[in-house]
Design a protein around this motif. Structure first.
Motif, PDB file in Angstrom:
ATOM      1  N   LEU A 213       0.830  -1.210   0.000  1.00  0.00           N
ATOM      2  CA  LEU A 213       0.000   0.000   0.000  1.00  0.00           C
ATOM      3  C   LEU A 213       0.864   1.259   0.000  1.00  0.00           C
ATOM      4  O   LEU A 213       0.577   2.226  -0.712  1.00  0.00           O
ATOM      5  CB  LEU A 213      -0.921   0.008   1.214  1.00  0.00           C
ATOM      6  N   ILE A 214       1.927   1.251   0.816  1.00  0.00           N
ATOM      7  CA  ILE A 214       2.810   2.420   0.886  1.00  0.00           C
ATOM      8  C   ILE A 214       3.443   2.684  -0.474  1.00  0.00           C
ATOM      9  O   ILE A 214       3.483   3.825  -0.964  1.00  0.00           O
ATOM     10  CB  ILE A 214       3.892   2.215   1.966  1.00  0.00           C
ATOM     11  N   LEU A 215       3.947   1.634  -1.110  1.00  0.00           N
ATOM     12  CA  LEU A 215       4.588   1.790  -2.412  1.00  0.00           C
ATOM     13  C   LEU A 215       3.598   2.246  -3.487  1.00  0.00           C
ATOM     14  O   LEU A 215       3.919   3.106  -4.323  1.00  0.00           O
ATOM     15  CB  LEU A 215       5.255   0.475  -2.822  1.00  0.00           C
ATOM     16  N   SER A 216       2.398   1.707  -3.457  1.00  0.00           N
ATOM     17  CA  SER A 216       1.387   2.084  -4.455  1.00  0.00           C
ATOM     18  C   SER A 216       0.967   3.536  -4.270  1.00  0.00           C
ATOM     19  O   SER A 216       0.822   4.282  -5.256  1.00  0.00           O
ATOM     20  CB  SER A 216       0.165   1.173  -4.344  1.00  0.00           C
ATOM     21  N   ALA A 217       0.749   3.948  -3.009  1.00  0.00           N
ATOM     22  CA  ALA A 217       0.347   5.330  -2.738  1.00  0.00           C
ATOM     23  C   ALA A 217       1.450   6.297  -3.169  1.00  0.00           C
ATOM     24  O   ALA A 217       1.183   7.352  -3.759  1.00  0.00           O
ATOM     25  CB  ALA A 217       0.016   5.504  -1.263  1.00  0.00           C
ATOM     26  N   ALA A 218       2.717   5.930  -2.863  1.00  0.00           N
ATOM     27  CA  ALA A 218       3.833   6.795  -3.229  1.00  0.00           C
ATOM     28  C   ALA A 218       3.973   6.897  -4.757  1.00  0.00           C
ATOM     29  O   ALA A 218       4.224   7.984  -5.302  1.00  0.00           O
ATOM     30  CB  ALA A 218       5.122   6.265  -2.618  1.00  0.00           C
ATOM     31  N   ALA A 219       3.817   5.774  -5.448  1.00  0.00           N
ATOM     32  CA  ALA A 219       3.939   5.775  -6.906  1.00  0.00           C
ATOM     33  C   ALA A 219       2.837   6.621  -7.545  1.00  0.00           C
ATOM     34  O   ALA A 219       3.081   7.349  -8.514  1.00  0.00           O
ATOM     35  CB  ALA A 219       3.884   4.344  -7.436  1.00  0.00           C
ATOM     36  N   GLN A 220       1.631   6.535  -6.993  1.00  0.00           N
ATOM     37  CA  GLN A 220       0.515   7.305  -7.546  1.00  0.00           C
ATOM     38  C   GLN A 220       0.741   8.800  -7.362  1.00  0.00           C
ATOM     39  O   GLN A 220       0.500   9.597  -8.268  1.00  0.00           O
ATOM     40  CB  GLN A 220      -0.797   6.882  -6.872  1.00  0.00           C
ATOM     41  N   ARG A 221       1.240   9.207  -6.194  1.00  0.00           N
ATOM     42  CA  ARG A 221       1.517  10.623  -5.944  1.00  0.00           C
ATOM     43  C   ARG A 221       2.692  11.095  -6.806  1.00  0.00           C
ATOM     44  O   ARG A 221       2.691  12.214  -7.325  1.00  0.00           O
ATOM     45  CB  ARG A 221       1.827  10.844  -4.461  1.00  0.00           C
ATOM     46  N   TYR A 222       3.697  10.250  -6.972  1.00  0.00           N
ATOM     47  CA  TYR A 222       4.868  10.626  -7.762  1.00  0.00           C
ATOM     48  C   TYR A 222       4.489  10.842  -9.222  1.00  0.00           C
ATOM     49  O   TYR A 222       5.029  11.736  -9.896  1.00  0.00           O
ATOM     50  CB  TYR A 222       5.945   9.541  -7.659  1.00  0.00           C
ATOM     51  N   SER A 223       3.549  10.041  -9.722  1.00  0.00           N
ATOM     52  CA  SER A 223       3.152  10.161 -11.128  1.00  0.00           C
ATOM     53  C   SER A 223       2.496  11.501 -11.426  1.00  0.00           C
ATOM     54  O   SER A 223       2.390  11.902 -12.583  1.00  0.00           O
ATOM     55  CB  SER A 223       2.202   9.021 -11.510  1.00  0.00           C
ATOM     56  N   GLN A 224       2.041  12.205 -10.372  1.00  0.00           N
ATOM     57  CA  GLN A 224       1.371  13.487 -10.570  1.00  0.00           C
ATOM     58  C   GLN A 224       2.322  14.675 -10.443  1.00  0.00           C
ATOM     59  O   GLN A 224       1.915  15.813 -10.650  1.00  0.00           O
ATOM     60  CB  GLN A 224       0.225  13.642  -9.553  1.00  0.00           C
ATOM     61  N   LEU A 225       3.579  14.414 -10.102  1.00  0.00           N
ATOM     62  CA  LEU A 225       4.540  15.494  -9.985  1.00  0.00           C
ATOM     63  C   LEU A 225       4.930  15.992 -11.377  1.00  0.00           C
ATOM     64  O   LEU A 225       4.946  15.221 -12.336  1.00  0.00           O
ATOM     65  CB  LEU A 225       5.792  15.017  -9.242  1.00  0.00           C
TER      66      LEU A 225
END
Length: 288
Positions: A213-225
């Motif tokens: 979950l941590i990795l998925s949440a981080a990847a999703q937020r990173y994709s919006q940078l």
């Protein structure tokens, strides 16, 4: 034969007077618009066979000769007592384009990157490069509400763009990336964050599940940078230009990274719209 037309396509007789036919007059304007947007006679005929209305009532068939007759018919600009269906500008542009299409205009290598960014200087819509006529190429706007364009040779256009790029190379301070927009987490990011928060609050969850979950949440937020590539490329170009004059490779890199659009106006002036929002204006054909 009984089925032959007694009045040009686009018109009808009503009360003893020639009037625009509601469906056919719209089709005439559609045909001119499609042709000016770059469609061939055969392509237009195929589209008309699919969408109608019919040219002859006994058959839904259209062919390129029917389309050609419509494009050549001066009655559509209001002569011989017929109501106007097409503007003088559109009719003249269609005739010029028909003449131009008789000569194939291969795409030179130096025009290819310009073509990718060429837009109408009036409305901002993409420009379509037509065929050569009398040594020039006609560029026309694909916006049916605009349809403006300019006839300019490949050599002159490439020279005008090159002049603007050299002017830009003398002002490296203009090579700035647009300010990154404030991003708002999308629904997927919020869902993952909420799921992670709930899992942590519950306690006792499988550590591998929490980690995923941590990795998925981080990847999703990173994709919006915002992508930093553009800013990096522009910074590198600034450094090159401050160290010495621009060569051909640097000018090509400027066109690729710093220029959002090449704006070509009907008066054959060329403007470069930069990614920063600045406008480099105006190079004009000397003989125009």
């Amino acid at each position: 034969m009984a089925w032959q037309r007694k009045i040009p396509f686009g018109y009808m007789i009503e009360g003893g007077r020639v009037r625009p036919h509601p469906q056919e007059s719209d089709a005439v304007r559609y045909i001119f618009g499609q042709y000016l947007a770059g469609a061939s006679l055969l392509t237009i005929a195929e589209r008309m066979a699919e969408r109608g209305p019919r040219y002859h009532q006994h058959t839904a068939e259209w062919n390129k000769h029917m389309v050609k007759r419509i494009l050549e018919n001066t009655k559509y600009i209001g002569v011989d007592g017929y109501p106007r269906l097409v503007s003088d500008g559109d009719f003249a542009a269609a005739q010029g384009q028909r003449a131009g299409r008789n000569t194939y205009a291969p795409l030179p290598a130096e025009i290819r990157p310009i073509q990718a960014k060429a837009v109408c200087g009036l409305c901002g819509e993409k420009l379509i490069r037509g065929h050569r006529t009398h040594g020039r190429v006609y560029w026309h706007c694909q916006n049916p509400d605009c349809r403006q364009g300019a006839s300019i040779s490949d050599e002159v256009l490439a020279g005008l763009v090159d002049r603007q790029l050299r002017e830009l190379a003398q002002a490296p301070h203009l090579l700035t990336a647009p300010e990154p927009q404030q991003t708002v987490p999308d629904l997927d990011a919020l869902r993952l964050q909420n799921e992670l928060t709930l899992a942590l609050n519950r306690g006792g969850e499988n550590p591998d599940y929490i980690k995923a979950l941590i990795l998925s949440a981080a990847a999703q937020r990173y994709s919006q940078l915002p992508d930093p590539t553009l800013a990096h490329d522009l910074e590198r170009l600034q450094e090159q230009l401050e160290q010495g004059p621009a060569d051909a490779d640097t000018l090509s890199a400027l066109l690729g990274a710093a220029v959002r659009a090449v704006r070509l106006n009907p008066d054959k002036t060329v403007e470069l719209e930069l990614v920063s929002g600045e406008i480099i204006t105006e190079a004009k054909e000397e003989s125009a």
